[in-house]
Write a protein that holds these residues in place. Structure first.
Motif, PDB file in Angstrom:
ATOM      1  N   PHE A  44      46.105  26.382 -25.331  1.00 36.17           N
ATOM      2  CA  PHE A  44      44.909  26.215 -24.989  1.00 36.17           C
ATOM      3  C   PHE A  44      44.175  25.480 -26.078  1.00 36.17           C
ATOM      4  O   PHE A  44      43.101  25.981 -26.750  1.00 36.17           O
ATOM      5  CB  PHE A  44      44.090  27.397 -24.431  1.00 36.17           C
ATOM      6  N   PRO A  45      44.271  24.292 -26.314  1.00 28.96           N
ATOM      7  CA  PRO A  45      43.881  23.501 -27.560  1.00 28.96           C
ATOM      8  C   PRO A  45      42.458  23.204 -27.419  1.00 28.96           C
ATOM      9  O   PRO A  45      41.460  22.973 -28.350  1.00 28.96           O
ATOM     10  CB  PRO A  45      44.633  22.372 -27.565  1.00 28.96           C
ATOM     11  N   HIS A  46      41.756  23.403 -26.060  1.00 23.21           N
ATOM     12  CA  HIS A  46      40.465  23.217 -25.958  1.00 23.21           C
ATOM     13  C   HIS A  46      39.563  24.282 -26.101  1.00 23.21           C
ATOM     14  O   HIS A  46      38.366  24.322 -26.018  1.00 23.21           O
ATOM     15  CB  HIS A  46      40.035  22.264 -24.696  1.00 23.21           C
ATOM     16  N   ALA A  47      40.107  25.354 -26.152  1.00 31.78           N
ATOM     17  CA  ALA A  47      39.439  26.610 -26.081  1.00 31.78           C
ATOM     18  C   ALA A  47      38.597  26.622 -27.558  1.00 31.78           C
ATOM     19  O   ALA A  47      38.663  26.225 -28.488  1.00 31.78           O
ATOM     20  CB  ALA A  47      40.487  27.900 -26.596  1.00 31.78           C
ATOM     21  N   ASP A  48      37.214  27.397 -27.023  1.00 28.97           N
ATOM     22  CA  ASP A  48      36.389  27.617 -28.179  1.00 28.97           C
ATOM     23  C   ASP A  48      36.592  29.196 -28.747  1.00 28.97           C
ATOM     24  O   ASP A  48      36.972  29.999 -27.849  1.00 28.97           O
ATOM     25  CB  ASP A  48      34.986  27.739 -27.538  1.00 28.97           C
ATOM     26  N   LEU A  49      36.564  29.258 -29.855  1.00 28.26           N
ATOM     27  CA  LEU A  49      36.931  30.348 -30.756  1.00 28.26           C
ATOM     28  C   LEU A  49      35.492  31.232 -31.026  1.00 28.26           C
ATOM     29  O   LEU A  49      34.756  30.448 -31.554  1.00 28.26           O
ATOM     30  CB  LEU A  49      37.508  29.921 -31.921  1.00 28.26           C
ATOM     31  N   TYR A  50      36.027  32.389 -30.895  1.00 30.93           N
ATOM     32  CA  TYR A  50      34.787  33.289 -31.477  1.00 30.93           C
ATOM     33  C   TYR A  50      35.312  34.524 -32.169  1.00 30.93           C
ATOM     34  O   TYR A  50      36.435  35.101 -32.103  1.00 30.93           O
ATOM     35  CB  TYR A  50      34.105  34.010 -29.957  1.00 30.93           C
ATOM     36  N   SER A  51      34.635  34.929 -33.102  1.00 26.76           N
ATOM     37  CA  SER A  51      35.031  36.114 -34.219  1.00 26.76           C
ATOM     38  C   SER A  51      33.933  36.804 -34.611  1.00 26.76           C
ATOM     39  O   SER A  51      32.729  36.242 -34.906  1.00 26.76           O
ATOM     40  CB  SER A  51      35.909  35.531 -35.248  1.00 26.76           C
ATOM     41  N   VAL A  52      33.765  38.086 -34.915  1.00 27.38           N
ATOM     42  CA  VAL A  52      32.884  38.746 -35.461  1.00 27.38           C
ATOM     43  C   VAL A  52      32.480  38.154 -36.864  1.00 27.38           C
ATOM     44  O   VAL A  52      31.189  37.712 -37.182  1.00 27.38           O
ATOM     45  CB  VAL A  52      33.344  40.164 -35.541  1.00 27.38           C
ATOM     46  N   VAL A  53      33.473  37.883 -37.710  1.00 24.60           N
ATOM     47  CA  VAL A  53      33.328  36.982 -39.038  1.00 24.60           C
ATOM     48  C   VAL A  53      34.334  35.950 -38.858  1.00 24.60           C
ATOM     49  O   VAL A  53      35.436  36.301 -38.535  1.00 24.60           O
ATOM     50  CB  VAL A  53      33.248  37.782 -40.207  1.00 24.60           C
ATOM     51  N   ASP A  54      34.057  34.886 -39.656  1.00 24.91           N
ATOM     52  CA  ASP A  54      34.939  34.078 -39.972  1.00 24.91           C
ATOM     53  C   ASP A  54      35.075  33.630 -41.422  1.00 24.91           C
ATOM     54  O   ASP A  54      34.080  32.819 -41.994  1.00 24.91           O
ATOM     55  CB  ASP A  54      34.879  32.802 -39.133  1.00 24.91           C
ATOM     56  N   ASP A  62      44.200  24.840 -40.614  1.00 25.50           N
ATOM     57  CA  ASP A  62      44.962  23.929 -39.811  1.00 25.50           C
ATOM     58  C   ASP A  62      45.747  24.760 -38.489  1.00 25.50           C
ATOM     59  O   ASP A  62      46.141  24.234 -37.479  1.00 25.50           O
ATOM     60  CB  ASP A  62      45.769  22.878 -40.490  1.00 25.50           C
ATOM     61  N   VAL A  63      45.918  25.993 -38.922  1.00 22.71           N
ATOM     62  CA  VAL A  63      46.683  26.843 -38.164  1.00 22.71           C
ATOM     63  C   VAL A  63      46.036  27.354 -36.916  1.00 22.71           C
ATOM     64  O   VAL A  63      46.283  27.584 -35.709  1.00 22.71           O
ATOM     65  CB  VAL A  63      47.281  27.898 -38.595  1.00 22.71           C
ATOM     66  N   LEU A  64      44.563  27.068 -37.192  1.00 23.40           N
ATOM     67  CA  LEU A  64      43.592  27.340 -35.936  1.00 23.40           C
ATOM     68  C   LEU A  64      43.172  25.911 -35.377  1.00 23.40           C
ATOM     69  O   LEU A  64      42.240  25.878 -34.800  1.00 23.40           O
ATOM     70  CB  LEU A  64      42.163  28.028 -36.490  1.00 23.40           C
ATOM     71  N   GLY A  65      44.031  25.026 -35.546  1.00 18.93           N
ATOM     72  CA  GLY A  65      43.627  23.698 -34.964  1.00 18.93           C
ATOM     73  C   GLY A  65      42.231  23.050 -35.642  1.00 18.93           C
ATOM     74  O   GLY A  65      41.599  22.173 -35.011  1.00 18.93           O
ATOM     75  N   GLY A  66      42.018  23.537 -36.949  1.00 20.18           N
ATOM     76  CA  GLY A  66      40.861  23.295 -37.657  1.00 20.18           C
ATOM     77  C   GLY A  66      39.701  23.765 -37.281  1.00 20.18           C
ATOM     78  O   GLY A  66      38.359  23.151 -37.539  1.00 20.18           O
ATOM     79  N   LYS A  67      39.681  24.572 -36.083  1.00 18.52           N
ATOM     80  CA  LYS A  67      38.674  25.210 -35.360  1.00 18.52           C
ATOM     81  C   LYS A  67      37.945  26.081 -36.216  1.00 18.52           C
ATOM     82  O   LYS A  67      38.647  26.817 -37.216  1.00 18.52           O
ATOM     83  CB  LYS A  67      38.763  26.128 -34.196  1.00 18.52           C
ATOM     84  N   ARG A  68      36.407  26.409 -36.262  1.00 18.56           N
ATOM     85  CA  ARG A  68      35.706  27.343 -36.844  1.00 18.56           C
ATOM     86  C   ARG A  68      35.042  28.093 -35.640  1.00 18.56           C
ATOM     87  O   ARG A  68      34.774  27.646 -34.772  1.00 18.56           O
ATOM     88  CB  ARG A  68      34.624  26.645 -37.655  1.00 18.56           C
ATOM     89  N   ALA A  69      35.262  29.468 -35.963  1.00 18.30           N
ATOM     90  CA  ALA A  69      34.800  30.333 -34.842  1.00 18.30           C
ATOM     91  C   ALA A  69      33.451  30.427 -34.820  1.00 18.30           C
ATOM     92  O   ALA A  69      32.585  30.365 -35.828  1.00 18.30           O
ATOM     93  CB  ALA A  69      35.119  31.734 -35.238  1.00 18.30           C
ATOM     94  N   HIS A  70      32.710  30.503 -33.556  1.00 18.45           N
ATOM     95  CA  HIS A  70      31.365  31.016 -33.280  1.00 18.45           C
ATOM     96  C   HIS A  70      31.251  32.549 -33.821  1.00 18.45           C
ATOM     97  O   HIS A  70      32.030  33.653 -33.489  1.00 18.45           O
ATOM     98  CB  HIS A  70      31.085  31.159 -31.948  1.00 18.45           C
TER      99      HIS A  70
END
Length: 405
Positions: A44-54, A62-70
């Motif tokens: 799901f490459p377009h998914a938005d990422l959420y996490s308590v902390v990042d 890069d293993v997270l597709g360069g994403k930063r979590a909300h």
């Protein structure tokens, strides 16, 4: 499932599943659960990422597709980077503050609080459970003992917090449409904790990076984080009682000093080793030794991918990985029954007297746990959950109850 596209384009993904949110407990290291997140993001490459902390290492993002979590408010609390786990009592509140109402599909990667996000009846929530919160459920007493909190006021405060954590954890299970367990062992935990069934999808293991080796040297290997439940000092004690058997230990952690204090000349503690060295030792070891009661056991799969047989505690997810059999076409190792020196010594002696384990059989067994297999099976669960949500519920049972009232 023959038509499944394992890496859908964002356009196709949006059309099939709508907006997707992926929720993970916390992002601080690239370990087993984060490897699951990595594979889900590839699906799901377009998914938005959420996490308590990042606080994920930038060099590995890069293993997270360069994403930063909300992230939640815990991200900004004092000393959160090093001590965010101390804020566990606040995490149920924190995870509930994520507004996911705009998403069609919510996927949670859960070993603590991620499945507790709030979702509505128009949304599908699929939760991949690495384990229900271990220290709040069946392993509470073990964790309290290891932390030295069996008695006293602090112990009762922690017990009270864990009691309320269990209540919250059970309640939030009702917000999940489909549970996925990383082993049948964890599936049984889910049944006991939440009263729900789960589909087993084993986690992805990068078996391709391990080459098959048929050359064995005369040493046994342990490779693990040195934390109490891994029982590394116990394994060192067992080999100290077998001075003719050589043991190599790779790994570091809080139990390193205890393990070193138990070590005898036949035991070599190497501490942390880079990945290339770890693979080299796995390929040459006579057998890989494992004494933890794990939810799954990725290192056990990795050892077998090298063609190395395993001697393991016969409890937990490892029983679904190692095959103990009299048939040389199936056997990949053997089990011991208790976390004691005597039980481990007995298992090693039985291993020495057994016919040689075939490296190609061990390798073939490890290939059951590839990344491609994980993607195929996990995507199948998601598709079935989404399809089930589109089928109108049968109103007849509700009508019958209303009429009888």
């Amino acid at each position: 499932m023959a038509n499944v596209t394992l890496a859908p384009t964002p356009a196709n993904d949006i059309r099939r599943f709508g907006r997707v949110a992926l929720v993970h407990d916390w992002l601080a290291a690239y370990a087993g659960s984060e490897k699951v997140v990595e594979q889900i993001l590839q699906l799901f490459p377009h998914a938005d990422l959420y996490s308590v902390v990042d606080f994920f290492p930038e060099a590995q993002r890069d293993v997270l597709g360069g994403k930063r979590a909300h992230t939640s408010f815990i991200q900004h609390l004092p000393r959160a980077r090093k001590s965010f786990r101390h804020y566990l009592p606040l995490m149920p509140l924190a995870i509930e503050q994520f507004d996911l109402s705009g998403y069609d599909l919510v996927i949670s990667s859960n070993h603590a609080v991620a499945k507790g996000v709030l979702t509505g009846p128009h949304q599908v929530h699929v939760s991949y459970v690495h384990s229900p919160i271990r220290y709040a459920w069946d392993l509470q007493h073990q964790y309290l003992a290891e932390a030295g909190m069996q008695r006293g006021m602090k112990s009762w405060i922690v017990r009270l917090l864990l009691h309320y954590m269990r209540i919250w954890d059970h309640r939030t299970a009702h917000g999940v449409d489909a549970f996925v367990a990383n082993s049948a062992f964890v599936g049984r935990r889910i049944r006991k904790a939440y009263g729900s069934d789960a589909t087993v999808v084993y986690p992805p293991v990068d078996v391709e990076r391990f080459e098959l080796s048929t050359e064995r040297e005369d040493f046994y290997l342990i490779a693990s984080r040195m934390v109490p439940y891994k029982r590394i000092p116990l394994l060192v004690e067992a080999f100290a009682a077998m001075p003719s058997r050589r043991l190599v230990v790779i790994g570091d952690g809080t139990d390193f000093a205890r393990a070193k204090a138990c070590a005898t000349p036949n035991v070599t503690l190497l501490g942390y080793q880079p990945d290339a060295a770890l693979v080299d030792y796995m390929q040459r070891a006579r057998a890989f030794v494992f004494a933890a009661e794990e939810d799954f056991g990725i290192s056990v799969v990795e050892a077998q991918a090298c063609g190395t047989p395993v001697i393991a505690l016969g409890r937990g997810g490892v029983r679904e990985i190692v095959v103990e059999s009299q048939d040389p076409e199936r056997a990949t190792g053997l089990f011991f029954g208790e976390q004691t020196v005597a039980s481990i010594v007995d298992a090693v002696e039985r291993f020495e007297q057994s016919p040689p384990f075939r490296a190609d059989v061990c390798r073939r067994n490890a290939l059951r746990f590839t990344k491609e297999r994980f993607k195929r099976e996990f995507l199948g669960v998601v598709e079935r959950a989404v399809e089930a949500s589109r089928v109108p519920a049968d109103p007849a049972p509700e009508i019958r109850r209303w009429r009888s009232a």
